[in-house]
Design an enzyme around this catalytic site. Structure first.
Site, mmCIF file in Angstrom:
data_model
loop_
_atom_site.group_PDB
_atom_site.id
_atom_site.type_symbol
_atom_site.label_atom_id
_atom_site.label_comp_id
_atom_site.label_asym_id
_atom_site.label_seq_id
_atom_site.Cartn_x
_atom_site.Cartn_y
_atom_site.Cartn_z
ATOM 1 N N ARG A 262 0.828 -1.207 0.000
ATOM 2 C CA ARG A 262 0.000 0.000 0.000
ATOM 3 C C ARG A 262 0.863 1.260 0.000
ATOM 4 O O ARG A 262 1.786 1.384 0.794
ATOM 5 C CB ARG A 262 -0.905 0.006 1.242
ATOM 6 C CG ARG A 262 -1.877 -1.153 1.193
ATOM 7 C CD ARG A 262 -2.892 -1.112 2.294
ATOM 8 N NE ARG A 262 -3.722 -2.314 2.203
ATOM 9 C CZ ARG A 262 -4.692 -2.629 3.040
ATOM 10 N NH1 ARG A 262 -4.975 -1.824 4.057
ATOM 11 N NH2 ARG A 262 -5.386 -3.732 2.865
ATOM 12 N N ARG A 277 2.460 0.621 10.106
ATOM 13 C CA ARG A 277 2.022 1.134 8.804
ATOM 14 C C ARG A 277 3.167 1.033 7.810
ATOM 15 O O ARG A 277 3.993 1.928 7.691
ATOM 16 C CB ARG A 277 1.543 2.583 8.948
ATOM 17 C CG ARG A 277 0.772 3.113 7.747
ATOM 18 C CD ARG A 277 0.218 4.509 8.007
ATOM 19 N NE ARG A 277 -0.784 4.518 9.059
ATOM 20 C CZ ARG A 277 -2.083 4.267 8.848
ATOM 21 N NH1 ARG A 277 -2.537 4.027 7.655
ATOM 22 N NH2 ARG A 277 -2.918 4.281 9.870
ATOM 23 N N GLU A 349 -6.203 -1.226 14.787
ATOM 24 C CA GLU A 349 -6.926 -2.095 13.862
ATOM 25 C C GLU A 349 -6.075 -3.308 13.448
ATOM 26 O O GLU A 349 -4.921 -3.174 13.034
ATOM 27 C CB GLU A 349 -7.324 -1.314 12.612
ATOM 28 C CG GLU A 349 -8.082 -2.178 11.617
ATOM 29 C CD GLU A 349 -8.387 -1.452 10.307
ATOM 30 O OE1 GLU A 349 -8.226 -0.220 10.252
ATOM 31 O OE2 GLU A 349 -8.781 -2.137 9.347
ATOM 32 N N SER A 352 -10.474 -6.154 9.454
ATOM 33 C CA SER A 352 -11.776 -5.577 9.161
ATOM 34 C C SER A 352 -12.588 -6.610 8.414
ATOM 35 O O SER A 352 -12.066 -7.347 7.588
ATOM 36 C CB SER A 352 -11.651 -4.261 8.409
ATOM 37 O OG SER A 352 -11.398 -4.492 7.064
ATOM 38 N N ARG A 391 1.060 -6.574 12.149
ATOM 39 C CA ARG A 391 0.554 -5.941 13.364
ATOM 40 C C ARG A 391 0.388 -6.963 14.489
ATOM 41 O O ARG A 391 0.560 -6.636 15.666
ATOM 42 C CB ARG A 391 -0.779 -5.235 13.091
ATOM 43 C CG ARG A 391 -0.594 -3.981 12.252
ATOM 44 C CD ARG A 391 -1.886 -3.200 12.065
ATOM 45 N NE ARG A 391 -1.630 -2.003 11.264
ATOM 46 C CZ ARG A 391 -2.553 -1.093 10.963
ATOM 47 N NH1 ARG A 391 -3.801 -1.256 11.384
ATOM 48 N NH2 ARG A 391 -2.235 -0.036 10.242
#
Length: 428
Positions: A262, A277, A349, A352, A391
RNA sequence: GGAGGGGUGCCGGAGUCUGGCUGAACGGAACGGUCUUGAAAACCGUCGAGGGUACUGCCCUCCGUGGGUUCGAAUCCCACCCCCUCCGCCA
């Protein structure tokens, strides 16, 4: 993508959806006008084409009979001019409609809390207690570097910012997590294991909704117009693009491991330290195609399947129901799982879970038939991170750290780590 | 990377040279029916998708994709994509 017929019949619902998701730049009225004009144009165009087809056949017959047909040919040349004009007009309207339709977000499910941003998300569950440390805990980026299992400096040398090297027990831990998650979902939850391509074409990115709106968030390969996958959702949800399934194929459940890439154009400056990130990270992703009437049941299943991973790893987490403004373009309903990250003093997070209903299916043309002669319908698609691996690694390092700077290995991962129970064993 | 071959309906496979009566022969599968105690076989029938509409009907579009030629293109021309075989290279 929404159905034009639906928009025609329920413009107010669509306008409401656009508004509640904060996608204010689409004019539904303008779209409806284009649609009406398109239909008028098409009707006229088709009747002229019918005339041309009919006349051309007559010309063929005359020629075969050795008769002259010049008058008809001349007349058709005129008709063709008119057809070309109408075709141009129709295509213009069509492409305007395509562009507009591609920018209209999915309609939120009625249960979704209305809201503007992340502050309006609603916590629906919480599991485990954040650990109370009797010493000063380290952030994973310090802990991991001290242990020699994370190397950010050399990663930025060999590539750039926001890349990392896992080494030794760190690499082993990451790999163990991938294997553990894949096994859990494949064996206990009945998903087919998949390793997809990490590069996909433009049609695939459109099919799941990354394009056209979010092109800046993806890495693109120049020479081929391919994109590095931002998530395995893209290749896996597109696997059956333009195919016709039968009801007995459903649900189709796949668990995929992939690296994810990303660019996160809008995120510069956030979470700059550590593994949180990165431009590249590992993820295990659950994808389901279901019958429309079963998608919300599957949605809840997937949420609990993602939760199982966190429970077995004994990592405290909470579940949020995402509000309309924060849930994303393509989703009808979305949960986020957030796990406790001591260095943030907050939940972060980790997964999801999304139900797209038929929004992606319509874009990617994923259809099925209930019966042999039944008309095709669109499947519902869903996905869930099960989980984001990087993560999770960060959270394990932080939550399982010991006062001497070592890290205990969660019970369930030990078989995947050659029996290792401690990272940085001083005796080693 | 080099040299050939090929992309047609659920599958196989004609049609492409010689453009029209081909939305597509033929075979298989599948589905419905006849026959049969039941089944098989045989026979009869059905059997792609999307869209428009004056909608128990009519019409348009689609033969890898996008353009072009023509009154008319699966068939001719151009570009691109994909697949297969052989050679080279390579984990």
């Amino acid at each position: 993508m929404l159905d034009m017929k639906f928009i025609r019949e329920h413009p107010e619902i669509v306008e409401e959806a656009i508004e509640s998701k904060g996608e204010g730049d689409v004019d539904v009225q303008e779209l409806l006008e284009a649609d009406a004009a398109w239909r008028a144009c098409t009707t006229e165009l088709e009747s002229l084409r019918a005339l041309r087809n009919e006349t051309s056949k007559a010309i063929g017959k005359r020629k075969k009979a050795g008769e002259d047909a010049d008058d008809m040919i001349l007349r058709m040349r005129e008709v063709n001019e008119e057809i070309a004009r109408l075709e141009g007009e129709t295509q213009g309207l069509q492409s305007f409609m395509d562009t507009t339709l591609a920018l209209i977000p999915n309609i939120p499910h009625p249960d979704v809390p209305r809201g503007i941003d992340e502050d309006d998300n609603v916590e629906v569950a919480r599991w485990g207690e954040p650990r109370v440390f009797e010493f000063e805990p380290l952030a994973h980026w310090d802990l991991g570097v001290n242990l020699g299992i994370l190397d950010f400096e050399r990663a930025s040398k060999i590539t750039g910012a926001r890349f990392s090297i896992l080494r030794g027990a760190g690499a082993l831990l990451e790999r163990a997590l991938i294997c553990y998650m894949m096994d859990l979902h494949a064996v206990d939850h009945g998903y087919e294991e998949v390793i997809p391509p990490y590069l996909v074409n433009r049609d695939s990115m459109f099919g799941t909704g990354q394009l056209p709106k979010f092109e800046d968030d993806a890495f693109r390969v120049d020479r081929q117009d391919y994109f590095l996958v931002p998530t395995a959702e893209v290749p896996v949800t597109n696997m059956y693009r333009n195919e016709m399934l039968s009801a007995t194929d459903l649900p189709l459940k796949m668990v995929a491991y992939s690296a994810c890439f990303r660019a996160e154009a809008g995120a510069a400056g956030r979470d700059t330290r550590g593994l949180i990130r990165q431009h590249q990270f590992n993820k295990v992703e659950l994808v389901q195609y279901t019958l429309p009437e079963n998608s919300y049941e599957a949605f809840e299943d997937m949420r609990s399947q993602a939760e199982v991973v966190l429970r077995r790893l004994q990592l405290p987490y909470r579940v949020l129901s995402m509000c309309t403004g924060d849930m994303g373009f393509a989703q009808s309903k979305k949960y986020d799982l957030e796990l406790w990250m001591p260095s943030y003093g907050d939940y972060v997070e980790i997964s999801s879970i999304s139900n797209f209903e038929d929004f992606q299916a319509r874009r990617a043309n994923l259809r099925f038939r209930r019966e042999r002669d039944a008309r095709p319908e669109f499947v519902h698609t869903l996905n869930a991170s099960g989980l984001a691996v990087g993560r999770t690694t960060a959270a394990i390092l932080e939550n399982y750290q010991n006062p001497d700077g070592t890290v205990s290995v969660p019970e369930v991962l030990r078989p995947y780590m050659r029996g290792m129970d401690l990272i940085g064993n001083p005796l080693a």
